[in-house]
Design a protein around this motif. Structure first.
Motif, PDB file in Angstrom:
ATOM      1  N   UNK A 125      54.525  42.549  38.754  1.00  0.00           N
ATOM      2  CA  UNK A 125      53.662  43.566  37.830  1.00  0.00           C
ATOM      3  C   UNK A 125      52.655  42.640  36.399  1.00  0.00           C
ATOM      4  N   UNK A 126      54.453  41.389  35.887  1.00  0.00           N
ATOM      5  CA  UNK A 126      53.489  40.856  34.510  1.00  0.00           C
ATOM      6  C   UNK A 126      52.221  40.147  34.768  1.00  0.00           C
ATOM      7  N   UNK A 127      51.689  39.596  35.956  1.00  0.00           N
ATOM      8  CA  UNK A 127      50.609  38.931  35.559  1.00  0.00           C
ATOM      9  C   UNK A 127      50.008  40.121  36.326  1.00  0.00           C
ATOM     10  N   UNK A 128      50.105  40.732  36.596  1.00  0.00           N
ATOM     11  CA  UNK A 128      48.733  42.199  36.572  1.00  0.00           C
ATOM     12  C   UNK A 128      49.026  42.837  35.069  1.00  0.00           C
ATOM     13  N   UNK A 129      49.344  43.095  34.565  1.00  0.00           N
ATOM     14  CA  UNK A 129      49.386  43.620  33.477  1.00  0.00           C
ATOM     15  C   UNK A 129      48.789  42.190  32.322  1.00  0.00           C
ATOM     16  N   UNK A 130      49.041  41.176  33.066  1.00  0.00           N
ATOM     17  CA  UNK A 130      47.979  39.595  31.860  1.00  0.00           C
ATOM     18  C   UNK A 130      46.841  39.972  32.437  1.00  0.00           C
ATOM     19  N   UNK A 131      46.737  40.464  33.119  1.00  0.00           N
ATOM     20  CA  UNK A 131      44.721  40.137  34.112  1.00  0.00           C
ATOM     21  C   UNK A 131      44.242  41.133  33.737  1.00  0.00           C
ATOM     22  N   UNK A 132      45.252  42.503  33.300  1.00  0.00           N
ATOM     23  CA  UNK A 132      44.462  44.150  33.108  1.00  0.00           C
ATOM     24  C   UNK A 132      43.805  43.773  31.485  1.00  0.00           C
ATOM     25  N   UNK A 133      44.875  42.800  30.702  1.00  0.00           N
ATOM     26  CA  UNK A 133      44.791  42.275  29.043  1.00  0.00           C
ATOM     27  C   UNK A 133      43.229  41.944  28.974  1.00  0.00           C
ATOM     28  N   UNK A 134      43.075  40.937  30.027  1.00  0.00           N
ATOM     29  CA  UNK A 134      42.063  39.961  29.818  1.00  0.00           C
ATOM     30  C   UNK A 134      41.055  40.813  30.088  1.00  0.00           C
ATOM     31  N   UNK A 135      40.867  42.076  30.930  1.00  0.00           N
ATOM     32  CA  UNK A 135      39.553  42.323  31.463  1.00  0.00           C
ATOM     33  C   UNK A 135      39.632  43.501  30.406  1.00  0.00           C
ATOM     34  N   UNK A 136      39.976  43.929  29.492  1.00  0.00           N
ATOM     35  CA  UNK A 136      40.254  45.004  28.665  1.00  0.00           C
ATOM     36  C   UNK A 136      40.568  46.167  28.607  1.00  0.00           C
ATOM     37  N   UNK A 137      41.537  46.186  29.747  1.00  0.00           N
ATOM     38  CA  UNK A 137      42.243  47.398  29.806  1.00  0.00           C
ATOM     39  C   UNK A 137      43.867  46.887  29.675  1.00  0.00           C
ATOM     40  N   UNK A 138      43.960  47.277  27.671  1.00  0.00           N
ATOM     41  CA  UNK A 138      44.837  46.804  26.702  1.00  0.00           C
ATOM     42  C   UNK A 138      45.811  47.738  27.346  1.00  0.00           C
ATOM     43  N   UNK A 139      45.752  48.365  27.439  1.00  0.00           N
ATOM     44  CA  UNK A 139      46.566  49.670  27.022  1.00  0.00           C
ATOM     45  C   UNK A 139      47.186  49.601  28.513  1.00  0.00           C
ATOM     46  N   UNK A 140      46.780  50.045  29.725  1.00  0.00           N
ATOM     47  CA  UNK A 140      47.716  49.277  30.971  1.00  0.00           C
ATOM     48  C   UNK A 140      47.693  48.437  30.883  1.00  0.00           C
ATOM     49  N   UNK A 141      47.113  47.339  30.644  1.00  0.00           N
ATOM     50  CA  UNK A 141      47.878  45.540  30.311  1.00  0.00           C
ATOM     51  C   UNK A 141      49.422  45.874  30.248  1.00  0.00           C
ATOM     52  N   UNK A 142      49.319  46.678  28.636  1.00  0.00           N
ATOM     53  CA  UNK A 142      50.541  46.606  28.160  1.00  0.00           C
ATOM     54  C   UNK A 142      51.975  47.338  28.286  1.00  0.00           C
ATOM     55  N   UNK A 143      51.791  48.310  29.205  1.00  0.00           N
ATOM     56  CA  UNK A 143      52.699  49.075  29.620  1.00  0.00           C
ATOM     57  C   UNK A 143      53.122  48.453  31.423  1.00  0.00           C
TER      58      UNK A 143
END
Length: 364
Positions: free
Chosen positions: A320-338
């Motif tokens: 879950x954390x690694x997927x959140x980090x990848x989402x933040x890198x892709x620009x989906x900050x809100x979803x990645x932070x959650x």
């Protein structure tokens, strides 16, 4: 900055307050209004709280008229509070903070409601699609059964007619028997199994293309050898997921990322449900910047980590954390932070705490 205006008229009943303020030549397009349970307008703080949802405000060309609903039915002694300037500042700050928190809570509830409506819509659409597919399958089965029944009836009827005709001809004359042609039965149905020779290419084999295909396969083999991993070089006893997982970890440790991905991917071909291979490959994709592939591997790993039990808690939190980090890198900050916050609730981790802090700074 608010302008202090003392020229206003007000009246009250047991349930309402009517407050009328003159604009004095100010255009109604330049009027800003902010309300709270104890409304202040032009530095006027009401004596008691009001119900902002049931209150009204009317802006005319010359006046602003407030129709304020009291929380408690009572006659006020005065319109504003009789306190010192410093106390007014403290009270104003407190009211602003309370209203800000109220607005935040309202936004959170709206977001949760929208998310719930989306989930309900998706479930309903899935249910509708399932029902449509079931109806289509039912129609197909009914038509197939009807068609086979009609063929069977026609076959039996044709056979009985042939027998009756043959009997009559035999009883009459042999000449008529020779002229009668029996109705042939329907041909038997059989399914033919056709096997094709396995090929590396999706197109049919052509002699004119044999040389080009062979040259391409040689180049691909050389490229795989440059990546430090070739599946053809592995002995049969070494072709198991555990060995390939250890081999990939060794490549990853030596920063041979392409070799690590090749080893993990070949292990997944052998065992598609070996979750450790997906988790390890997601780390390599994240290091190389393949964020979409990292999200896909983490999602597949989470599906394989079901049911959710305490023994796989650390693996689930890591995915879950690694997927959140990848989402933040892709620009989906809100979803990645959650995602990262949820993972840290399951298992605290210093690395992902730093990632969360950087993502929150970037999202500000």
């Amino acid at each position: 900055m608010p302008v202090i205006i003392k020229d206003y008229v007000w009246r009250q009943t047991a349930t309402n307050i009517i407050l009328q303020i003159s604009l004095r030549g100010v255009s109604q397009n330049k009027v800003d209004i902010f309300t709270s349970p104890r409304i202040f307008f032009f530095e006027i703080i009401l004596l008691h709280s009001i119900d902002t949802l049931k209150s009204k405000c009317t802006v005319t060309a010359t006046d602003i008229i407030f129709e304020l609903k009291k929380i408690k039915d009572d006659i006020w002694e005065s319109l504003d509070t009789n306190i010192s300037k410093s106390e007014k500042q403290e009270l104003k700050k407190q009211l602003l903070d309370e209203e800000y928190l109220h607005i935040q809570e309202g936004d959170t509830k709206k977001s949760e409601k929208r998310a719930e409506l989306k989930r309900v819509a998706v479930r309903q659409q899935i249910h509708l699609d399932t029902k449509i597919r079931e109806n289509i399958e039912g129609i197909k089965k009914y038509e197939e059964k009807t068609a086979l029944g009609d063929i069977s009836k026609w076959s039996n009827k044709a056979a009985s007619k042939t027998k009756i005709t043959c009997k009559k001809v035999t009883n009459d004359t042999k000449k008529l028997t020779e002229d009668v042609q029996p109705v042939p039965l329907p041909r038997a149905v059989k399914i033919l199994q056709i096997d094709f020779t396995p090929r590396e290419f999706p197109t049919p084999s052509r002699e004119s293309k044999l040389q080009e295909e062979t040259e391409w396969l040689k180049k691909q083999a050389e490229a795989r050898r440059c990546c430090s991993f070739v599946s053809e070089d592995i002995r049969p006893e070494e072709k198991n997921p555990q060995f390939l997982k250890a081999k990939g970890d060794e490549f990853f440790k030596n920063k041979d990322y392409l070799g690590a991905i090749s080893a993990y991917s070949f292990g997944i071909k052998i065992s598609e449900k070996f979750v450790d291979l997906y988790i390890a490959r997601s780390a390599v994709h994240l290091t190389l910047g393949n964020f979409h592939k990292a999200v896909k591997d983490c999602t597949t790993a989470l599906e394989l980590l079901k049911p959710e039990v305490p023994i796989n808690l650390k693996e689930r939190a890591l995915c879950i954390a690694r997927r959140g980090e990848a989402l933040c890198k892709l620009g989906y900050q809100k979803q990645g932070i959650e995602e990262i916050k949820f993972s840290l609730k399951l298992v605290p981790d210093t690395h992902f705490e730093n990632v969360l802090e950087e993502a929150e700074k970037a999202n500000e």
